[in-house]
Design a protein around this motif. Structure first.
Motif, PDB file in Angstrom:
ATOM      1  N   CYS A   7       0.815  -1.228   0.000  1.00 50.14           N
ATOM      2  CA  CYS A   7       0.000   0.000   0.000  1.00 50.14           C
ATOM      3  C   CYS A   7       0.841   1.267   0.000  1.00 50.14           C
ATOM      4  CB  CYS A   7      -0.958  -0.003   1.182  1.00 50.14           C
ATOM      5  SG  CYS A   7      -0.155   0.292   2.780  1.00 50.14           S
ATOM      6  N   GLY A   8       2.160   1.157   0.246  1.00 50.94           N
ATOM      7  CA  GLY A   8       3.016   2.336   0.201  1.00 50.94           C
ATOM      8  C   GLY A   8       3.611   2.759   1.524  1.00 50.94           C
ATOM      9  N   ARG A  14      10.733   5.484   3.326  1.00 48.99           N
ATOM     10  CA  ARG A  14      11.996   5.665   2.596  1.00 48.99           C
ATOM     11  C   ARG A  14      12.096   7.063   1.990  1.00 48.99           C
ATOM     12  NH1 ARG A  14      15.155   1.389   1.357  1.00 48.99           N
ATOM     13  NH2 ARG A  14      15.731   2.307  -0.645  1.00 48.99           N
ATOM     14  N   MET A  15      10.971   7.650   1.625  1.00 46.20           N
ATOM     15  CA  MET A  15      10.988   9.030   1.143  1.00 46.20           C
ATOM     16  C   MET A  15      11.329   9.997   2.274  1.00 46.20           C
ATOM     17  SD  MET A  15       8.015   9.441  -1.759  1.00 46.20           S
ATOM     18  CE  MET A  15       6.655   8.848  -0.749  1.00 46.20           C
ATOM     19  N   ILE A  16      10.809   9.723   3.470  1.00 46.71           N
ATOM     20  CA  ILE A  16      11.144  10.560   4.622  1.00 46.71           C
ATOM     21  C   ILE A  16      12.636  10.438   4.936  1.00 46.71           C
ATOM     22  CG2 ILE A  16      10.732  10.956   7.079  1.00 46.71           C
ATOM     23  CD1 ILE A  16       7.886   9.843   6.636  1.00 46.71           C
ATOM     24  N   GLU A  20      14.346   7.354  -1.164  1.00 44.50           N
ATOM     25  CA  GLU A  20      13.529   7.489  -2.372  1.00 44.50           C
ATOM     26  C   GLU A  20      13.139   8.955  -2.514  1.00 44.50           C
ATOM     27  OE1 GLU A  20      12.789   4.997  -4.338  1.00 44.50           O
ATOM     28  OE2 GLU A  20      13.068   3.180  -3.127  1.00 44.50           O
ATOM     29  N   GLN A  21      12.978   9.410  -3.770  1.00 43.72           N
ATOM     30  CA  GLN A  21      12.564  10.785  -4.024  1.00 43.72           C
ATOM     31  C   GLN A  21      11.104  10.814  -4.466  1.00 43.72           C
ATOM     32  OE1 GLN A  21      14.216  13.734  -3.454  1.00 43.72           O
ATOM     33  NE2 GLN A  21      15.672  12.356  -2.431  1.00 43.72           N
ATOM     34  N   GLY A  38      20.243  14.665   0.823  1.00 43.81           N
ATOM     35  CA  GLY A  38      20.586  13.251   0.895  1.00 43.81           C
ATOM     36  C   GLY A  38      20.303  12.655   2.262  1.00 43.81           C
ATOM     37  N   PRO A  39      20.225  11.323   2.343  1.00 43.56           N
ATOM     38  CA  PRO A  39      19.914  10.653   3.608  1.00 43.56           C
ATOM     39  C   PRO A  39      20.888  10.991   4.733  1.00 43.56           C
ATOM     40  CG  PRO A  39      19.810   9.107   1.772  1.00 43.56           C
ATOM     41  CD  PRO A  39      20.386  10.364   1.231  1.00 43.56           C
TER      42      PRO A  39
END
Length: 332
Positions: A7-8, A14-16, A20-21, A38-39
């Motif tokens: 569901c995401g 990972r975007m936070i 991931e962008q 960057g992370p």
């Protein structure tokens, strides 16, 4: 973040984190836009389900790894490692290697390693998934304690509904890459915004009927003689419209005689499941072939057997209405 597989939830996490962008939108941390950063430059840390400990480093060196990368002074490093080790209750284990630790202890090391850097937010991707049930429940309580003592934001991904209700202050239920509902655990459970949420969080009866009339903001569904259901109208409704709604199994009462309540249905018991502290009944009615009822096992309740006739009843306020489209898209 709670929802079914795919569901995401993890993608959002990972975007936070910056792994991931996003294709659009922003990631804000304490009001600052960190979307293009960057992370390693974001003030967040992440804990994974597999712990990702360094097998060649002992507990103390695993925890201190991030501080060494940041060139923190030796004295401050020792103080911070000692403080976080005590917080996660790993005192006396600092010389052990990861292979010498239990699953719960390894999870604490991973947590300490992430927290020792004092991030603004800690991201946890199903961190208890590899633990057995009893240990997982104990660690849920420990994580809540640690979060309260540190006072930083934990963003926690899980597909376990009970875990989500137990641990969260705010709960986001996700489906197909979007948030279906955001609220406190009690709000999400008692007032589900959609049929998907009602069906996904705990057990729920998702029912539907044709409206006979609307009076005082309440839709009346006449099922049979002396059987009717009243549901708070979700908006303008006319007689003949189909209305779907949900009622939680624990909100329903069972009686052998017809009760004097606005919502009542006659049914026959088709299944009885004894669970120790409670009993689950499956009741066939004229409104639905199966309605679940949870009943606590104490001396004040009437116990029923398969084949018994019974009346089901509940308060009008315990029914939560949906639109027809939400009902058709429900996940039971």
């Amino acid at each position: 973040l709670l929802g079914p597989s795919g569901c995401g939830k993890t993608t959002t996490l990972r975007m936070i984190a910056g792994f991931e962008q996003p294709t659009r939108g922003q990631v804000l941390l304490h009001g600052a836009d960190v979307t293009g950063i960057g992370p390693d430059k974001r003030d967040v840390n992440m804990v994974f389900q597999n712990y990702a400990l360094f097998p060649h480093l002992n507990v103390r060196d695993n925890i201190a790894f991030g501080l060494k990368r940041r060139r923190v002074a030796r004295a401050e490093m020792a103080t911070r490692v000692r403080e976080i080790t005590e917080l996660v209750q790993l005192g006396g284990l600092d010389r052990r290697m990861p292979k010498e630790l239990s699953g719960g202890q390894q999870q604490r090391v991973a947590l300490a390693r992430a927290l020792v850097n004092r991030p603004r937010a800690l991201l946890l991707d199903e961190p208890l998934g590899a633990l057995d049930l009893k240990l997982r429940q104990a660690m849920q309580i420990e994580l809540k304690r640690i979060q309260r003592e540190l006072g930083i934001t934990f963003i926690y991904v899980t597909h376990d509904q009970g875990e989500a209700l137990t641990m969260s202050d705010r709960l986001a239920v996700m489906q197909d890459g979007r948030i279906e509902q955001l609220g406190t655990p009690r709000q999400v459970y008692d007032e589900p915004a959609t049929a998907f949420v009602a069906g996904f969080i705990g057990a729920s009866n998702i029912l539907a009927g044709r409206v006979s009339r609307v009076t005082g903001g309440t839709a009346v569904i006449e099922v049979a003689a002396q059987e009717r259901v009243r549901v708070p109208a979700p908006g303008p409704l006319e007689a003949g419209a189909e209305l779907a709604f949900t009622v939680r199994p624990e909100k329903i009462s069972l009686d052998r005689e017809m009760p004097d309540r606005d919502c009542r249905l006659r049914g026959r018991v088709s299944e009885v499941i004894f669970l120790g502290t409670s009993t689950t009944y499956v009741i066939a009615t004229g409104l639905a072939p199966e309605i679940l009822v949870f009943q606590q096992n104490d001396d004040s309740v009437q116990h029923l057997e398969r084949g018994d006739e019974a009346w089901l009843s509940w308060r009008v306020t315990h029914a939560r209405p949906f639109t027809s489209s939400e009902h058709k898209g429900a996940t039971p």
